[in-house]
Design a protein around this motif. Structure first.
Motif, PDB file in Angstrom:
ATOM      1  N   LEU A  52       0.824  -1.204   0.000  1.00  0.00           N
ATOM      2  CA  LEU A  52       0.000   0.000   0.000  1.00  0.00           C
ATOM      3  C   LEU A  52       0.862   1.260   0.000  1.00  0.00           C
ATOM      4  O   LEU A  52       0.430   2.326   0.420  1.00  0.00           O
ATOM      5  CB  LEU A  52      -0.938   0.000   1.214  1.00  0.00           C
ATOM      6  CG  LEU A  52      -2.000  -1.099   1.224  1.00  0.00           C
ATOM      7  CD1 LEU A  52      -2.803  -1.075   2.505  1.00  0.00           C
ATOM      8  CD2 LEU A  52      -2.927  -0.960   0.015  1.00  0.00           C
ATOM      9  N   GLN A  99      -3.485   5.454  -6.059  1.00  0.00           N
ATOM     10  CA  GLN A  99      -4.170   4.466  -5.232  1.00  0.00           C
ATOM     11  C   GLN A  99      -5.676   4.661  -5.298  1.00  0.00           C
ATOM     12  O   GLN A  99      -6.153   5.748  -5.638  1.00  0.00           O
ATOM     13  CB  GLN A  99      -3.696   4.565  -3.778  1.00  0.00           C
ATOM     14  CG  GLN A  99      -2.257   4.158  -3.547  1.00  0.00           C
ATOM     15  CD  GLN A  99      -1.883   4.179  -2.081  1.00  0.00           C
ATOM     16  OE1 GLN A  99      -2.309   5.045  -1.331  1.00  0.00           O
ATOM     17  NE2 GLN A  99      -1.080   3.205  -1.667  1.00  0.00           N
ATOM     18  N   GLU A 103      -7.913  -1.059  -3.245  1.00  0.00           N
ATOM     19  CA  GLU A 103      -6.680  -1.679  -2.788  1.00  0.00           C
ATOM     20  C   GLU A 103      -6.693  -1.890  -1.278  1.00  0.00           C
ATOM     21  O   GLU A 103      -6.231  -2.923  -0.776  1.00  0.00           O
ATOM     22  CB  GLU A 103      -5.489  -0.802  -3.186  1.00  0.00           C
ATOM     23  CG  GLU A 103      -5.304  -0.645  -4.682  1.00  0.00           C
ATOM     24  CD  GLU A 103      -4.120   0.254  -5.000  1.00  0.00           C
ATOM     25  OE1 GLU A 103      -3.046   0.070  -4.391  1.00  0.00           O
ATOM     26  OE2 GLU A 103      -4.265   1.146  -5.853  1.00  0.00           O
ATOM     27  N   TYR A 104      -7.224  -0.925  -0.547  1.00  0.00           N
ATOM     28  CA  TYR A 104      -7.295  -1.057   0.910  1.00  0.00           C
ATOM     29  C   TYR A 104      -8.330  -2.109   1.312  1.00  0.00           C
ATOM     30  O   TYR A 104      -8.119  -2.854   2.273  1.00  0.00           O
ATOM     31  CB  TYR A 104      -7.628   0.287   1.545  1.00  0.00           C
ATOM     32  CG  TYR A 104      -6.496   1.282   1.435  1.00  0.00           C
ATOM     33  CD1 TYR A 104      -5.604   1.465   2.483  1.00  0.00           C
ATOM     34  CD2 TYR A 104      -6.307   2.029   0.278  1.00  0.00           C
ATOM     35  CE1 TYR A 104      -4.561   2.373   2.395  1.00  0.00           C
ATOM     36  CE2 TYR A 104      -5.263   2.934   0.165  1.00  0.00           C
ATOM     37  CZ  TYR A 104      -4.398   3.097   1.225  1.00  0.00           C
ATOM     38  OH  TYR A 104      -3.356   3.990   1.118  1.00  0.00           O
TER      39      TYR A 104
END
Length: 451
Positions: A52, A99, A103-104
């Protein structure tokens, strides 16, 4: 020195006792501070391990090459705020360029392990900002509802979610809902919780329980109508359709659309009507829908078709007339006959307790979210009341309803029996009760006589 050791031992023993017996107290007393320090100290390495982070900018890399220095490290997303809650931590993060929140969300399980938390849920707050809701202990093991919740008319707190939030049943936002679950899965507790929460509100509660009323008959003092056989259910549903049509006539008469009418006074449902003529909203609870759809003879098949037709009409048109459906069952598939899938499509709120097979979970969530199907079939037998809830947006969560006994539900209904409205259209289905003198239910005028 000995006194310090004894103090440490006592505090450690107290912490372990709280963690075992009162995890919420342990979290507020010890766990929140420990978890906050752990998250802040390990934040950079965890973000890097979970992929991340983003590489340094081209300018910094170019400068490092010019001056023959070491390559700059990857950039870690910035922490905007860390907040302690009664159930965990809320970490707000400013994402780096390139981002996205997905993704999280995809890394939430890795973040849970890395931070040593019970549950991590990611959601996008606004463009460029993501929020991680982290749970410090197993909230669903012993459900405790908050003392104050943001409820209101036709919005009731029904359960706790595993991310620490309160799960609401908001009838005005999600008018109709389907609740599935095997025997002893907690489906009846969920139903009692809803009835108990609705009992103090100015709404009419109507029930259909074709198991001879064993589930809903004890709550009869707060019910404006109750049907305990398929024959009575057909009459009750057609009476509700008649009431719905009468309410639409009232709305149509009150619209009076013209150039001099303000926009705010133009309405297409009961909530825009003046309060003095607004019909009372109705919440219809059907305990076991399969009992209405199963047939053995041709005569029963004709009755079943009329029942399903009335249910579909109520599901399609009832919201504007203030008629809301809560349908419960063990299965709700096409094997119940024609019209069932059409009815299911109108039930935008979906809740599934423990089910016996994957196909039952697909009946609830197959057209909403495949992940919810997988989560529903993983509910263990020893977790009654645990369920997966989802809606038409595709979002889902794991919830658990606080245990509500039948006695608690009966007491709530008896305590608020004086709020039970009398609906003339459903007078033939009003449960026969011996009300005490002075406790008779107030009469509500027929919708066809309103306005």
């Amino acid at each position: 020195m000995t006194g310090i050791v004894i103090t440490v031992v006592i505090v450690g023993g107290l912490a372990l006792l709280l963690k075992w017996r009162r995890p919420a107290w342990y979290w507020l007393a010890f766990g929140a501070l420990i978890a906050s320090v752990r998250v802040l100290v390990t934040y950079g390495s965890v973000m890097d391990a979970c992929n991340l982070t983003v590489s340094a900018s081209r300018f910094r890399i170019m400068v490092a090459r010019w001056f023959k220095k070491a390559m700059p490290p990857s950039r870690v997303p910035r922490i905007r705020r860390l907040r302690i809650t009664r159930t965990g931590l809320v970490l707000r993060i400013r994402m780096r360029p390139g981002q996205d929140a997905f993704e999280y969300a995809a890394a939430s399980d890795r973040l849970r392990h890395s931070f040593g938390m019970r549950q991590v849920t990611a959601r996008e707050v606004r463009s460029g900002t993501v929020e991680l809701a982290m749970t410090g202990y197993d909230i669903l093991k012993r459900v405790q509802m908050p003392a104050k919740v943001d409820d209101g008319l036709l919005k009731v707190a029904v359960a706790m979610a595993d991310d620490g939030s309160v799960a609401f049943r908001d009838y005005r936002r999600t008018p109709h809902a389907l609740t599935l679950g095997a025997t002893q899965s907690g489906k009846s507790v969920y139903q009692r919780r809803l009835v108990t929460a609705l009992a103090p509100q100015p709404v009419a509660l109507v029930g259909i329980d074709c198991k001879q009323g064993v589930e809903l008959a004890p709550l009869a003092r707060r019910l404006s109508a109750l049907a305990t056989t398929p024959e009575e259910a057909l009459g009750l549903l057609e009476a509700l359709v008649e009431r719905m049509e009468g309410i639409y006539q009232v709305i149509r008469r009150e619209q009076r659309i013209s150039a001099d009418i303000p926009d705010a006074e133009i309405t297409a449902d009961i909530w825009g009507l003046p309060e003095k003529i607004r019909p009372v909203p109705v919440v219809l609870t059907i305990d076991e829908v399969a009992e209405l759809a199963l047939v053995a003879t041709r005569a029963e098949e004709k009755r079943r078709n009329r029942i399903v037709t009335a249910l579909v009409r109520l599901a399609q048109l009832g919201r504007a007339a203030g008629i809301y459906l809560d349908i419960y069952g063990q299965r709700f598939g096409s094997e119940l006959g024609d019209g069932i899938t059409m009815l299911r499509a109108q039930l935008s709120g979906r809740t599934a307790h423990r089910v016996n097979d994957e196909s039952s979970a697909k009946m609830a969530f197959g057209d909403i979210n495949p992940d919810a199907v997988f989560a529903a079939i993983q509910i263990a037998t020893g977790q009654p009341g645990t369920a997966i809830t989802a809606d038409a947006t595709g979002s889902w969560s794991r919830i658990r309803t606080p245990h509500t006994t039948l006695r608690q539900a009966v007491n709530a209904c008896n305590r608020h029996a004086h709020l039970t409205p009398h609906l003339p259209e459903l007078a033939d289905f009003r449960p026969a009760l011996d009300l005490a003198p002075g406790k008779a239910a107030p009469a509500i005028e027929s919708v066809t006589e309103a306005a």
